[in-house]
Design an enzyme around this catalytic site. Structure first.
Site, mmCIF file in Angstrom:
data_model
loop_
_atom_site.group_PDB
_atom_site.id
_atom_site.type_symbol
_atom_site.label_atom_id
_atom_site.label_comp_id
_atom_site.label_asym_id
_atom_site.label_seq_id
_atom_site.Cartn_x
_atom_site.Cartn_y
_atom_site.Cartn_z
ATOM 1 N N LEU A 279 0.827 -1.206 0.000
ATOM 2 C CA LEU A 279 0.000 0.000 0.000
ATOM 3 C C LEU A 279 0.862 1.258 0.000
ATOM 4 C CD1 LEU A 279 -2.777 1.387 0.297
ATOM 5 C CD2 LEU A 279 -2.521 1.149 2.787
ATOM 6 N N ASP A 280 0.647 2.105 -1.006
ATOM 7 C CA ASP A 280 1.310 3.414 -1.113
ATOM 8 C C ASP A 280 2.834 3.315 -1.073
ATOM 9 O OD1 ASP A 280 -1.177 4.651 -1.230
ATOM 10 O OD2 ASP A 280 -1.283 4.928 0.947
#
Length: 356
Positions: A279-280
């Site tokens: 994530l990210d």
């Protein structure tokens, strides 16, 4: 005098790039008067290979031998790393240098230098990149992309817009846009298909999304609030560009604007990056920032490469703070897409990018 002649007349120092400890080089040539050459067409070539003496000379010779003329060239050779990156813009006569021959010529260079990537694009003649846009509740990035496409500021064709929601009540969630909304009217007016998919925790409808996007060149997540699984990314097999409403690596995950506001930070921003399983954590393409000023009357002018600066003061509340952040997200995502389509973005090491 054109760049090509300058490079040719100073060939010995140019071909010694591999032996020099420099970070980058940018050369710019003069564009000939198009009125005297009405058939000339613009081309772009990017090259990523192991570093070796003579690459620049061979690239220049390839273009010159077919009557082309280099308008600008960027070269990046990291210190103490045996790797070479370049991006060249040139003009050529498509009668003298047909597209098929161009592909063959650059392919020979690619094999000669064992290139990891060699891509050539002729924007006026090649098909535009086909993209699908995935969006959730908030429309600001989606609407901006649609208008950018309409105004031809973005060199893409939008094949469809997909919205997914995991709320039990789709009407409360507002993800299923009503028929009279600005976005839906725009999509209908321009014949762009819109697909709403209701998801659950157990079923993210990824198989259906894969079917809808199978003929695209890359995907854009315009504030899409669903996580794409590693299996989806592997099955799709192409790039996915996301906009994160925060200045990564800070404030990952949900509601980064509120996280930043509550933390009282001096900088907030937006980050456009490639999507990975983490994530990210994907390689960053573009970042823009807002500087928070506590001297309300202070005038600030910054002119920094690839840095967009806006002002936020202590007088901003959460609503105005968020509005300025959303404006930045739109600009950051559009800039990232444009850079990607213009072949300005190349992978660098494990989790970085070279952005010319």
């Amino acid at each position: 005098m054109t760049l090509l002649r300058r490079v040719s007349s100073s060939l010995p120092p140019v071909v010694q790039f591999a032996n020099r400890p420099f970070h980058s080089l940018k050369l710019t040539g003069e564009s000939p008067d198009s009125s005297t050459s009405p058939t000339l067409t613009h081309g772009i070539h990017v090259f990523h290979s192991p570093d070796e003496v003579g690459i620049v000379a061979k690239l220049s010779e390839c273009i010159a031998s077919r009557g082309g003329n280099i308008l600008g060239a960027d070269v990046f050779v990291p210190e103490n790393k045996n790797v070479f990156y370049s991006r060249s813009e040139f003009i050529f006569d498509p009668v003298l240098w047909p597209r098929e021959q161009m592909d063959e010529d650059f392919s020979k260079l690619s094999k000669m230098f064992k290139a990891m990537r060699s891509v050539v694009r002729v924007p006026d003649r090649d098909p535009k990149y086909k993209i699908a846009v995935l969006a959730s509740k908030q429309d600001h990035c989606l609407a901006d992309l649609l208008h950018g496409w309409q105004d031809r500021r973005l060199p893409v064709d939008i094949t469809c817009v997909i919205s997914a929601c995991n709320h039990l009540n789709i009407y409360d969630s507002n993800h299923d846009r009503g028929p009279n909304t600005h976005v839906i009217r725009f999509l209908e007016r321009h014949g762009i298909p819109y697909h709403y998919l209701r998801t659950t925790k157990e079923n993210k409808r990824e198989e259906e999304i894969l079917q809808l996007v199978q003929n695209t060149d890359f995907l854009v997540l315009a504030r899409y609030m669903q996580l794409l699984s590693g299996n989806f990314l592997r099955s799709y097999g192409k790039d996915v560009i996301n906009i994160h409403h925060g200045l990564l690596p800070s404030f990952k995950g949900g509601n980064p604007s509120k996280q930043a506001f509550d933390a009282g930070v001096k900088l907030i921003g937006a980050t456009s990056h490639f999507v990975t399983e983490e994530l990210d954590e994907g390689p960053i393409i573009e970042q823009m920032v807002i500087i928070i000023l506590f001297l309300h009357c202070f005038k600030l002018n910054l002119h920094l490469t690839r840095l967009k600066v806006e002002r936020v003061s202590h007088r901003d509340n959460m609503r105005s703070f968020k509005q300025k952040s959303e404006d930045l997200e739109k600009q950051c995502l559009a800039k990232a897409i444009k850079s990607y389509c213009e072949l300005r973005v190349l992978p660098y090491e494990v989790n970085k990018t070279v952005v010319f």
